[in-house]
Design a protein around this motif. Sequence first.
Motif, mmCIF file in Angstrom:
data_model
loop_
_atom_site.group_PDB
_atom_site.id
_atom_site.type_symbol
_atom_site.label_atom_id
_atom_site.label_comp_id
_atom_site.label_asym_id
_atom_site.label_seq_id
_atom_site.Cartn_x
_atom_site.Cartn_y
_atom_site.Cartn_z
ATOM 1 N N ILE A 79 0.839 -1.199 0.000
ATOM 2 C CA ILE A 79 0.000 0.000 0.000
ATOM 3 C C ILE A 79 0.874 1.250 0.000
ATOM 4 C CG2 ILE A 79 -1.723 1.308 1.318
ATOM 5 C CD1 ILE A 79 -2.760 -1.402 2.352
ATOM 6 N N ALA A 80 1.941 1.230 0.801
ATOM 7 C CA ALA A 80 2.854 2.365 0.850
ATOM 8 C C ALA A 80 3.524 2.611 -0.497
ATOM 9 C CB ALA A 80 3.909 2.138 1.937
ATOM 10 N N GLN A 81 3.869 1.530 -1.189
ATOM 11 C CA GLN A 81 4.506 1.669 -2.506
ATOM 12 C C GLN A 81 3.578 2.309 -3.527
ATOM 13 O OE1 GLN A 81 5.732 -2.364 -3.296
ATOM 14 N NE2 GLN A 81 7.281 -2.327 -1.662
ATOM 15 N N LYS A 85 -2.653 6.547 1.319
ATOM 16 C CA LYS A 85 -2.988 6.626 2.737
ATOM 17 C C LYS A 85 -4.418 6.139 2.892
ATOM 18 C CE LYS A 85 0.753 8.585 4.514
ATOM 19 N NZ LYS A 85 1.536 8.003 5.644
ATOM 20 N N ILE A 86 -4.720 5.541 4.030
ATOM 21 C CA ILE A 86 -5.999 4.857 4.213
ATOM 22 C C ILE A 86 -7.009 5.769 4.906
ATOM 23 C CG2 ILE A 86 -7.134 2.886 5.307
ATOM 24 C CD1 ILE A 86 -4.397 1.436 5.156
ATOM 25 N N ASP A 87 -8.185 5.893 4.301
ATOM 26 C CA ASP A 87 -9.294 6.638 4.905
ATOM 27 C C ASP A 87 -10.157 5.744 5.783
ATOM 28 O OD1 ASP A 87 -9.337 9.444 3.483
ATOM 29 O OD2 ASP A 87 -8.982 7.968 1.892
ATOM 30 N N LEU A 128 -1.478 1.329 11.076
ATOM 31 C CA LEU A 128 -1.660 2.649 11.673
ATOM 32 C C LEU A 128 -0.815 3.744 11.015
ATOM 33 C CD1 LEU A 128 -2.044 2.233 15.534
ATOM 34 C CD2 LEU A 128 -3.687 3.199 13.919
ATOM 35 N N PRO A 129 0.449 3.455 10.654
ATOM 36 C CA PRO A 129 1.241 4.517 10.020
ATOM 37 C C PRO A 129 0.656 5.018 8.702
ATOM 38 C CG PRO A 129 2.670 2.759 10.803
ATOM 39 C CD PRO A 129 1.272 2.248 10.916
ATOM 40 N N LEU A 130 -0.220 4.226 8.082
ATOM 41 C CA LEU A 130 -0.816 4.614 6.806
ATOM 42 C C LEU A 130 -2.205 5.227 6.966
ATOM 43 C CD1 LEU A 130 0.130 1.520 4.607
ATOM 44 C CD2 LEU A 130 1.312 3.724 4.761
ATOM 45 N N MET A 131 -2.708 5.265 8.193
ATOM 46 C CA MET A 131 -4.038 5.822 8.427
ATOM 47 C C MET A 131 -3.980 7.347 8.446
ATOM 48 S SD MET A 131 -6.085 3.154 8.769
ATOM 49 C CE MET A 131 -7.552 3.971 9.383
ATOM 50 N N LYS A 132 -4.904 7.975 7.741
ATOM 51 C CA LYS A 132 -4.983 9.430 7.733
ATOM 52 C C LYS A 132 -5.515 9.942 9.077
ATOM 53 C CE LYS A 132 -5.953 10.014 2.779
ATOM 54 N NZ LYS A 132 -6.954 10.474 1.797
#
Length: 255
Positions: A79-81, A85-87, A128-132
């Motif tokens: 997902i990061a690549q 970011k996740i809503d 969590l690091p990808l959560m907005k």
Amino acid sequence: MSATSNAFNEQTILITGGSSGIGLASAQAFIHAGAKRVYITGRSQVRLDQAREILGNKVIAIKADVASISDLQTLHDKIAQQGDKIDVLFANAGIAIHNQFGNTTANEFATTFDTNVKGLFFTVQSLLPLMKPASAIVLNASIAASKGMPNLSLYNASKAAVRSFARSWANDLKDRQIRVNTISPGVTRTPIMENGLGMKEEDIANFSAYLADAAPAGRMGQPEEIAAAVLFLASKAASYVNGVELCADGGLIQV
């Protein structure tokens, strides 16, 4: 909220266990509600491919077992690549298997808790690091957490843990304004009945007959009905809803 509205316009959604049942129905609903991209996970590449055919090109299907920490790290990295970011995170993946108290093995215990408890915990923690900021997390529990159904003590307890996580994480994540809520489906007609609980058509028919009297709705739920409740919890319409358990059960444990 209408399934054809733009409530999730340009948003990125992640659904674990998204290749069938409630997860698949939720993916369809998020897409219909304007999502930009929906990530789904599952353990079977065949089922993921089938889901991808149903859902179309807004979906990215990633093979991952939530019970595997390395798979969850791979999911995070993919997902990061993509630069996403996740809503909305719908932690939906789970299993249901019978166990007989008095004859339950350590392996049966580990199988249920590794997926339903450890898997869900580390799914959310790793992503969590990808959560907005001000994003939404929905956890899939079950009314079994409140019912104490026989020969399902491991499943019942694992889903009670999920409910507890929502309470704690709503506090843990308040500085980031991330809402955490629980959806607790009632009896819902999904493949887990056959694949997990080993129910035959006769068993399902008998259960349906029981629900005709036991539940005010008089029937089983459909995955699309649970998905509608998931979308509410994830939406701005629920902006002041946090830490709750929403039982979508046709009234089975309510009256």
